[in-house]
Motif scaffolding. Structure first.
Motif, PDB file in Angstrom:
ATOM      1  N   GLN A 224      90.655  -9.211  19.114  1.00 28.42           N
ATOM      2  CA  GLN A 224      89.630  -9.514  18.991  1.00 28.42           C
ATOM      3  C   GLN A 224      89.248  -8.933  20.198  1.00 28.42           C
ATOM      4  O   GLN A 224      87.763  -7.838  19.884  1.00 28.42           O
ATOM      5  N   ALA A 225      89.672  -9.422  21.538  1.00 24.16           N
ATOM      6  CA  ALA A 225      88.965  -8.458  22.702  1.00 24.16           C
ATOM      7  C   ALA A 225      89.487  -6.886  22.070  1.00 24.16           C
ATOM      8  O   ALA A 225      88.361  -6.053  22.641  1.00 24.16           O
ATOM      9  N   SER A 226      90.705  -6.199  21.946  1.00 29.48           N
ATOM     10  CA  SER A 226      90.972  -4.565  21.707  1.00 29.48           C
ATOM     11  C   SER A 226      89.372  -4.195  20.860  1.00 29.48           C
ATOM     12  O   SER A 226      89.328  -3.061  20.977  1.00 29.48           O
ATOM     13  N   LYS A 227      89.616  -4.921  19.731  1.00 28.23           N
ATOM     14  CA  LYS A 227      87.836  -4.873  19.163  1.00 28.23           C
ATOM     15  C   LYS A 227      86.987  -4.662  19.793  1.00 28.23           C
ATOM     16  O   LYS A 227      86.258  -2.729  19.630  1.00 28.23           O
ATOM     17  N   ALA A 228      86.551  -5.541  20.529  1.00 25.00           N
ATOM     18  CA  ALA A 228      85.673  -5.265  21.647  1.00 25.00           C
ATOM     19  C   ALA A 228      86.188  -3.793  22.058  1.00 25.00           C
ATOM     20  O   ALA A 228      84.631  -3.465  22.885  1.00 25.00           O
ATOM     21  N   LEU A 229      86.803  -3.600  22.643  1.00 16.87           N
ATOM     22  CA  LEU A 229      87.121  -2.548  23.385  1.00 16.87           C
ATOM     23  C   LEU A 229      86.554  -1.505  22.976  1.00 16.87           C
ATOM     24  O   LEU A 229      86.147  -0.765  23.946  1.00 16.87           O
ATOM     25  N   GLU A 230      86.970  -0.926  21.527  1.00 16.94           N
ATOM     26  CA  GLU A 230      86.871   0.142  20.360  1.00 16.94           C
ATOM     27  C   GLU A 230      85.574   0.338  20.199  1.00 16.94           C
ATOM     28  O   GLU A 230      84.429   1.040  21.152  1.00 16.94           O
ATOM     29  N   VAL A 231      84.676  -0.782  20.875  1.00 14.92           N
ATOM     30  CA  VAL A 231      83.044  -0.497  20.824  1.00 14.92           C
ATOM     31  C   VAL A 231      82.178  -0.404  21.814  1.00 14.92           C
ATOM     32  O   VAL A 231      81.771   0.609  22.606  1.00 14.92           O
ATOM     33  N   VAL A 232      83.164  -0.984  22.883  1.00 16.30           N
ATOM     34  CA  VAL A 232      82.452  -0.667  24.684  1.00 16.30           C
ATOM     35  C   VAL A 232      83.139   1.146  24.975  1.00 16.30           C
ATOM     36  O   VAL A 232      82.210   1.666  25.611  1.00 16.30           O
ATOM     37  N   LYS A 233      84.310   1.193  24.718  1.00 15.66           N
ATOM     38  CA  LYS A 233      84.372   2.539  24.821  1.00 15.66           C
ATOM     39  C   LYS A 233      83.342   3.411  24.144  1.00 15.66           C
ATOM     40  O   LYS A 233      83.154   4.322  24.629  1.00 15.66           O
ATOM     41  N   GLY A 234      82.386   3.432  23.015  1.00 13.61           N
ATOM     42  CA  GLY A 234      82.105   3.584  22.750  1.00 13.61           C
ATOM     43  C   GLY A 234      80.507   3.928  23.112  1.00 13.61           C
ATOM     44  O   GLY A 234      79.406   5.108  23.004  1.00 13.61           O
ATOM     45  N   LEU A 235      79.823   3.459  24.076  1.00 11.66           N
ATOM     46  CA  LEU A 235      78.935   3.495  24.848  1.00 11.66           C
ATOM     47  C   LEU A 235      79.060   4.110  26.288  1.00 11.66           C
ATOM     48  O   LEU A 235      79.638   4.343  26.843  1.00 11.66           O
ATOM     49  N   SER A 236      77.378   4.831  26.781  1.00  7.39           N
ATOM     50  CA  SER A 236      77.026   5.628  27.501  1.00  7.39           C
ATOM     51  C   SER A 236      77.558   3.989  28.899  1.00  7.39           C
ATOM     52  O   SER A 236      76.949   3.212  28.368  1.00  7.39           O
ATOM     53  N   LEU A 237      78.120   4.065  30.018  1.00 15.61           N
ATOM     54  CA  LEU A 237      77.749   2.856  30.541  1.00 15.61           C
ATOM     55  C   LEU A 237      78.411   3.327  32.250  1.00 15.61           C
ATOM     56  O   LEU A 237      78.234   4.458  32.210  1.00 15.61           O
ATOM     57  N   GLU A 238      77.087   2.665  33.276  1.00 15.54           N
ATOM     58  CA  GLU A 238      77.025   3.172  34.598  1.00 15.54           C
ATOM     59  C   GLU A 238      77.291   1.158  35.096  1.00 15.54           C
ATOM     60  O   GLU A 238      77.803   1.189  36.298  1.00 15.54           O
ATOM     61  N   MET A 239      77.349   0.590  33.860  1.00 10.46           N
ATOM     62  CA  MET A 239      77.733  -1.324  35.151  1.00 10.46           C
ATOM     63  C   MET A 239      78.072  -1.683  33.675  1.00 10.46           C
ATOM     64  O   MET A 239      77.428  -1.605  32.809  1.00 10.46           O
ATOM     65  N   ILE A 240      79.253  -2.759  33.700  1.00 13.16           N
ATOM     66  CA  ILE A 240      79.325  -3.748  32.931  1.00 13.16           C
ATOM     67  C   ILE A 240      79.220  -4.573  34.257  1.00 13.16           C
ATOM     68  O   ILE A 240      79.506  -4.841  34.559  1.00 13.16           O
ATOM     69  N   ALA A 241      78.464  -5.445  33.597  1.00 12.78           N
ATOM     70  CA  ALA A 241      77.608  -6.740  34.607  1.00 12.78           C
ATOM     71  C   ALA A 241      78.336  -8.058  33.741  1.00 12.78           C
ATOM     72  O   ALA A 241      77.599  -8.867  32.453  1.00 12.78           O
ATOM     73  N   PRO A 242      79.305  -8.936  34.090  1.00  9.93           N
ATOM     74  CA  PRO A 242      80.159  -9.380  33.280  1.00  9.93           C
ATOM     75  C   PRO A 242      79.283 -11.012  34.190  1.00  9.93           C
ATOM     76  O   PRO A 242      78.390 -11.378  34.665  1.00  9.93           O
ATOM     77  N   SER A 243      80.331 -12.172  33.131  1.00 12.21           N
ATOM     78  CA  SER A 243      78.866 -13.327  33.371  1.00 12.21           C
ATOM     79  C   SER A 243      79.947 -14.236  34.425  1.00 12.21           C
ATOM     80  O   SER A 243      79.513 -15.119  34.111  1.00 12.21           O
ATOM     81  N   HIS A 244      80.845 -13.343  35.559  1.00 11.85           N
ATOM     82  CA  HIS A 244      81.853 -14.102  35.703  1.00 11.85           C
ATOM     83  C   HIS A 244      82.617 -13.141  36.474  1.00 11.85           C
ATOM     84  O   HIS A 244      82.708 -11.563  36.183  1.00 11.85           O
ATOM     85  N   GLY A 245      82.037 -13.530  38.061  1.00  9.01           N
ATOM     86  CA  GLY A 245      82.415 -12.544  39.600  1.00  9.01           C
ATOM     87  C   GLY A 245      82.192 -11.257  39.704  1.00  9.01           C
ATOM     88  O   GLY A 245      80.888 -11.145  39.249  1.00  9.01           O
ATOM     89  N   ILE A 246      82.012  -9.802  40.021  1.00 14.56           N
ATOM     90  CA  ILE A 246      81.410  -8.647  40.581  1.00 14.56           C
ATOM     91  C   ILE A 246      81.496  -8.060  39.376  1.00 14.56           C
ATOM     92  O   ILE A 246      82.190  -7.989  38.000  1.00 14.56           O
ATOM     93  N   ILE A 247      80.675  -7.065  39.449  1.00 18.74           N
ATOM     94  CA  ILE A 247      80.085  -5.961  38.579  1.00 18.74           C
ATOM     95  C   ILE A 247      80.907  -4.704  38.600  1.00 18.74           C
ATOM     96  O   ILE A 247      81.232  -4.174  39.786  1.00 18.74           O
TER      97      ILE A 247
END
Ligand code: FEO
Length: 395
Positions: free
Chosen positions: A204-227
């Protein structure tokens, strides 16, 4: 007074630092934990995720540095688990005018978690959007990363992905960004987080990764740890490797020992692997926590597990390790296992290990190595040779 940290114009980190937490349901968190929540100040004020219940007042204090919580229009819950939702009752009490959003699955689960808070959640699904002024937020469901209810929220205006558990690390820091901390330590913690939390849901994480790769990103802000900012490529590449389940020429030898004989076998196996060219090391289960061992074994092609016989069973620490590791559902079809151990009257311990490895789907080309009482140097030389040939045969 606690501060809100502006991570982009009008976007704030309003989470909690849990410096003292050392255990997250069985996983050691030697660097503490953060629970990240984010506040977006737009025409509609929006809070993304909350924190563990005991930090509810920290969250509200940080929010209050920016805006009266009563003025929050939307609260987005990306995930039901209580490290992100525990503060929802306090938030609901303080944000009387807010609309609460989550996935359909989360709505069902929240009905059990927060019956008494009386929160009326509205369900959203993949592709739904929420206009909050200059910004439009897009929701993408990411089931099983890390519970069935999960989603992520994408802010196209700021190019921020609020990724919840994905890409997280248990790493408390006074800093908020990857560029301001020791990247090696953060990557180590991200790997440990993946191995212990996300690993069972790698597909499931690899599927989510495919979605993320299609986004224009300057930050990934998770709910744990650093951004993640400058090092987004590194964490995406790491996730690509981890979710691929590719194994490398690496070996872990994990054992418990009563009087040192099984330990001697472990060392002989390790030396045989090293001489065959593997990156190998051994772990006395009493010296290294299982959550650190599984971070090491995540991509290891060879795993040898040893136990003597104790009371006609394997050693309890080894049983615990195997239960923990197998619970993470590692993909073992291309992994070589090896059981070993010494015994006094019957080789029950090492044979029980063998059964566990078989049950977990390892290839076991070498028969279980059992040895009565104490090994001689000749025994150890033979064992080393067997390990050497086991590694060589897989080339
Ligand atoms: Fe950080 Fe699945 O909770």
């Amino acid at each position: 007074m606690l501060e809100a940290h502006e991570i982009k114009p009008n976007v704030y980190w309003v989470g909690a630092l849990d410096w003292n937490e050392r255990l997250f349901h069985g996983y050691t968190t030697e660097r503490g934990i953060t629970y990240n929540a984010y506040l977006i100040m737009d025409e509609k004020v929006t809070l993304i995720d909350t924190v563990k219940e005991k930090f509810s007042q920290d969250l509200l204090a940080r929010v209050s540095q920016v805006v009266d919580p009563a003025k929050i229009d939307y609260v987005i819950s990306n995930h039901v688990e209580m490290d992100h939702s525990g503060a929802l009752p306090a938030v609901a009490a303080a944000c009387k005018n807010a609309t609460f959003l989550c996935t359909t699955k989360a709505k069902e689960e929240f009905a059990h978690h927060f019956q008494e808070a009386g929160i009326d959640f509205q369900a959203v699904k993949t592709g739904d959007t929420l206009n909050i002024g200059e910004r439009t937020l897009t929701f993408v469901e990411t089931p099983m990363v890390h519970w069935p209810d999960n989603m992520v929220t994408y802010d196209e205006f700021d190019k921020i992905l609020f990724s919840n558990d994905a890409f997280g690390q248990h790493f408390a820091s006074s800093q908020r960004f990857d560029v301001d901390v020791d990247l090696c330590e953060v990557m180590k913690q991200a790997r440990k987080y993946y191995a212990n939390i996300v690993q069972p849901y790698g597909m499931q994480a690899s599927k989510a990764l495919e979605v993320v790769k299609g986004l224009s990103l300057e930050m990934i802000a998770p709910s744990h740890g650093i951004i993640w900012t400058e090092h987004i490529p590194q964490i995406l590449e790491a996730y690509a490797q981890w979710t691929s389940n590719k194994k490398v020429d690496k070996a872990a030898i994990i054992y418990d020992s009563m009087w040192g004989s099984t330990e001697k076998i472990a060392k002989a196996i390790c030396e045989g692997f090293i001489q065959a060219g593997l990156d190998a090391r051994y772990f006395d289960i009493k010296a290294t926590h299982e959550s650190d061992i599984v971070a090491y074994t995540l991509d290891a092609k060879y795993i040898a597990v040893g136990s003597p016989t104790l009371n006609m069973k394997m050693m309890p620490n080894i049983a615990m390790f195997l239960t923990y590791q197998n619970g993470l559902s590692p993909r073992n079809a291309d992994r070589v296992g090896l059981a070993f151990g010494s015994y006094g009257w019957a080789p029950v311990g090492p044979n029980a290990v063998q059964k566990e490895l078989e049950g977990a789907g390892y290839k076991l080309p070498q028969e279980t190595i059992t040895l009565n009482w104490r090994p001689t140097q000749e025994d150890l030389d033979t064992i080393q040779e067997k390990a050497f040939h086991l590694a060589q045969a897989q080339e």
